[in-house]
Design a protein around this motif. Structure first.
Motif, PDB file in Angstrom:
ATOM      1  N   PRO A  33      -1.058   8.612   1.657  1.00  0.00           N
ATOM      2  CA  PRO A  33      -0.434   7.885   0.872  1.00  0.00           C
ATOM      3  C   PRO A  33      -0.048   6.637   1.244  1.00  0.00           C
ATOM      4  O   PRO A  33       0.505   5.770   0.698  1.00  0.00           O
ATOM      5  N   LEU A  34       0.162   6.471   2.660  1.00  0.00           N
ATOM      6  CA  LEU A  34       0.458   5.318   3.279  1.00  0.00           C
ATOM      7  C   LEU A  34      -0.725   4.200   3.241  1.00  0.00           C
ATOM      8  O   LEU A  34      -0.172   2.890   3.023  1.00  0.00           O
ATOM      9  N   LEU A  35      -1.856   4.450   2.614  1.00  0.00           N
ATOM     10  CA  LEU A  35      -2.870   3.478   2.184  1.00  0.00           C
ATOM     11  C   LEU A  35      -3.010   3.429   0.865  1.00  0.00           C
ATOM     12  O   LEU A  35      -4.122   2.690   0.409  1.00  0.00           O
ATOM     13  N   GLY A  36      -2.260   3.972   0.234  1.00  0.00           N
ATOM     14  CA  GLY A  36      -2.129   3.671  -1.359  1.00  0.00           C
ATOM     15  C   GLY A  36      -3.069   4.688  -2.188  1.00  0.00           C
ATOM     16  O   GLY A  36      -3.196   4.464  -3.371  1.00  0.00           O
ATOM     17  N   PRO A  40      -2.361  -1.401  -5.095  1.00  0.00           N
ATOM     18  CA  PRO A  40      -1.966  -2.660  -5.433  1.00  0.00           C
ATOM     19  C   PRO A  40      -2.677  -3.222  -6.436  1.00  0.00           C
ATOM     20  O   PRO A  40      -3.802  -2.959  -6.914  1.00  0.00           O
ATOM     21  N   ALA A  41      -2.008  -3.968  -7.260  1.00  0.00           N
ATOM     22  CA  ALA A  41      -2.454  -4.722  -8.360  1.00  0.00           C
ATOM     23  C   ALA A  41      -2.692  -6.250  -8.071  1.00  0.00           C
ATOM     24  O   ALA A  41      -1.646  -6.846  -7.530  1.00  0.00           O
ATOM     25  N   SER A  65     -12.611 -11.276  -2.203  1.00  0.00           N
ATOM     26  CA  SER A  65     -12.128 -11.097  -3.466  1.00  0.00           C
ATOM     27  C   SER A  65     -11.133 -10.108  -3.259  1.00  0.00           C
ATOM     28  O   SER A  65     -10.559  -9.635  -2.124  1.00  0.00           O
ATOM     29  N   PHE A  66     -10.098 -10.010  -4.310  1.00  0.00           N
ATOM     30  CA  PHE A  66      -8.890  -9.085  -4.131  1.00  0.00           C
ATOM     31  C   PHE A  66      -9.269  -7.758  -3.813  1.00  0.00           C
ATOM     32  O   PHE A  66      -8.664  -7.110  -2.863  1.00  0.00           O
ATOM     33  N   LEU A 101       0.994  -1.281   0.075  1.00  0.00           N
ATOM     34  CA  LEU A 101       0.178  -0.079  -0.060  1.00  0.00           C
ATOM     35  C   LEU A 101       0.817   1.171  -0.031  1.00  0.00           C
ATOM     36  O   LEU A 101       0.372   2.133  -0.740  1.00  0.00           O
ATOM     37  N   PRO A 102       2.179   1.351   0.931  1.00  0.00           N
ATOM     38  CA  PRO A 102       2.651   2.839   0.629  1.00  0.00           C
ATOM     39  C   PRO A 102       3.328   2.974  -0.567  1.00  0.00           C
ATOM     40  O   PRO A 102       3.710   4.260  -0.705  1.00  0.00           O
TER      41      PRO A 102
END
Length: 351
Positions: A320-323, A265-266, A291-292, A260-261
């Motif tokens: 931003p720390l959580l993406g 995520p993919a 699910s993803f 996440l940071p």
């Protein structure tokens, strides 16, 4: 390889497996909390720990509950450096089997090596290693459990435990070359510098002690006992080695938290980390009823709540720390999760 000297059935305390952390890690915690003015019933109750477990050093505590009780103790006692102070007085003998793995070793260098090798049996979902960096050893430690967000108190406690193992031989004035912590610098950071008598840095990739080799190589351990070392090594292995590996969901949660940071995520990147194909990952998540995208959302929610409770990061620093690339996106997600904005939640929590 020698045969195990203790069988699982030889003692009631050795039956069952350690699936978190041995309760010896919380030795004396109840009296220390009381000494800091804390309410044991409230703190242990909030963390879901039965105080009776602490009377048996080879029983297992769930690692999330263990980390939570330290954080809750810091919060309810008003002692922000609770883990640091608890670790400062925590002597190696109190660690039970793990402590004696170090104390019974032949040399201080071997004690560090044995301690790091045995630690995974003492505590699971944790990075622990001794890295040779030429003039120094770097003793690294990091909890890697996907459900644990707040772990500052545990990190400071563990660095104190490791330092005390070294000071047991080198004397109370010994100091590491440097101490590193992964969490942000707390308000009372000067106390960290005083406790370790060393430079202390924060916001690092891992918690670590930098130990000059000249201090430990060839230094004999005063309580060296090869037979007892064999016994405690076998005993701690029996408690920990049969614990099942983390399931896919837990591994995925840990990987997502680490991703996440670095941004959104993919699925492809997560599958690569877990060393499975994308379709196999999706199928297994579906079989687990998730699910993803749901997993990412749940991780963000849990991490956001943990960081918000710590009151250390501004909303713009947390996003931003959580993406999230924009604070507004985080605020919308937070309102969806909890029905209020992050600022409203924080304001209410302070009242």
């Amino acid at each position: 390889m020698h045969a195990p000297l203790l069988q699982p059935s030889s003692s009631p305390s050795l039956r069952g497996n350690n699936q978190g952390v041995l309760s010896a890690a919380a030795s004396g915690l109840d009296s220390f909390i009381t000494g800091q003015g804390g309410d044991l019933d409230r703190i242990f109750g909030h963390a879901g720990i039965d105080p009776e477990q602490l009377l048996h050093p080879t029983l297992s505590l769930a690692l999330p509950n263990y980390c939570q009780v330290l954080e809750e103790a810091a919060r309810q006692t008003g002692c922000d450096n609770f883990g640091l102070r608890y670790g400062e007085q925590f002597q190696p003998q109190a660690l039970g089997l793990l402590g004696y793995v170090g104390l019974c070793s032949a040399t201080l260098e071997q004690a560090l090596i044995n301690f790091a090798a045995a630690f995974p049996y003492h505590q699971h979902s944790t990075l622990i290693r001794l890295v040779d960096q030429g003039e120094c050893y770097r003793f690294e430690y990091q909890v890697r459990h996907g459900a644990i967000v707040q772990r500052r108190q545990d990190a400071e406690l563990t660095m104190g435990m490791a330092t005390n193992l070294l000071r047991h031989v080198l004397g109370p004035q010994w100091a590491p070359r440097e101490v590193a912590f992964e969490h942000r610098r707390p308000e009372g950071w000067q106390e960290h510098r005083d406790v370790f008598a060393a430079n202390v840095v924060f916001n690092q990739s891992c918690n670590a002690l930098l130990i000059p080799k000249q201090d430990v190589v060839g230094r004999a351990m005063p309580g060296h006992d090869p037979m007892l070392l064999m016994l405690v090594m076998d005993a701690i292995r029996q408690l920990g080695e049969a614990t099942p590996a983390p399931d896919l969901l837990d591994q995925a949660r840990q990987a997502i938290a680490a991703m996440l940071p670095h941004g959104e995520p993919a699925l492809e990147a997560l599958a690569q980390r877990l060393e499975v194909s994308e379709w196999a990952l999706q199928r297994q998540l579906r079989e687990q009823g998730t699910s993803f995208s749901q997993l990412v959302d749940q991780r963000r929610q849990a991490l956001a709540l943990g960081h918000m409770r710590q009151q250390r990061l501004s909303i713009s620093e947390l996003a931003p720390l959580l993406g999230y690339s924009e604070t507004s996106a985080f605020s919308r997600a937070f309102r969806r999760w909890f029905g209020v904005s992050p600022r409203q939640w924080r304001s209410a929590s302070l009242n």
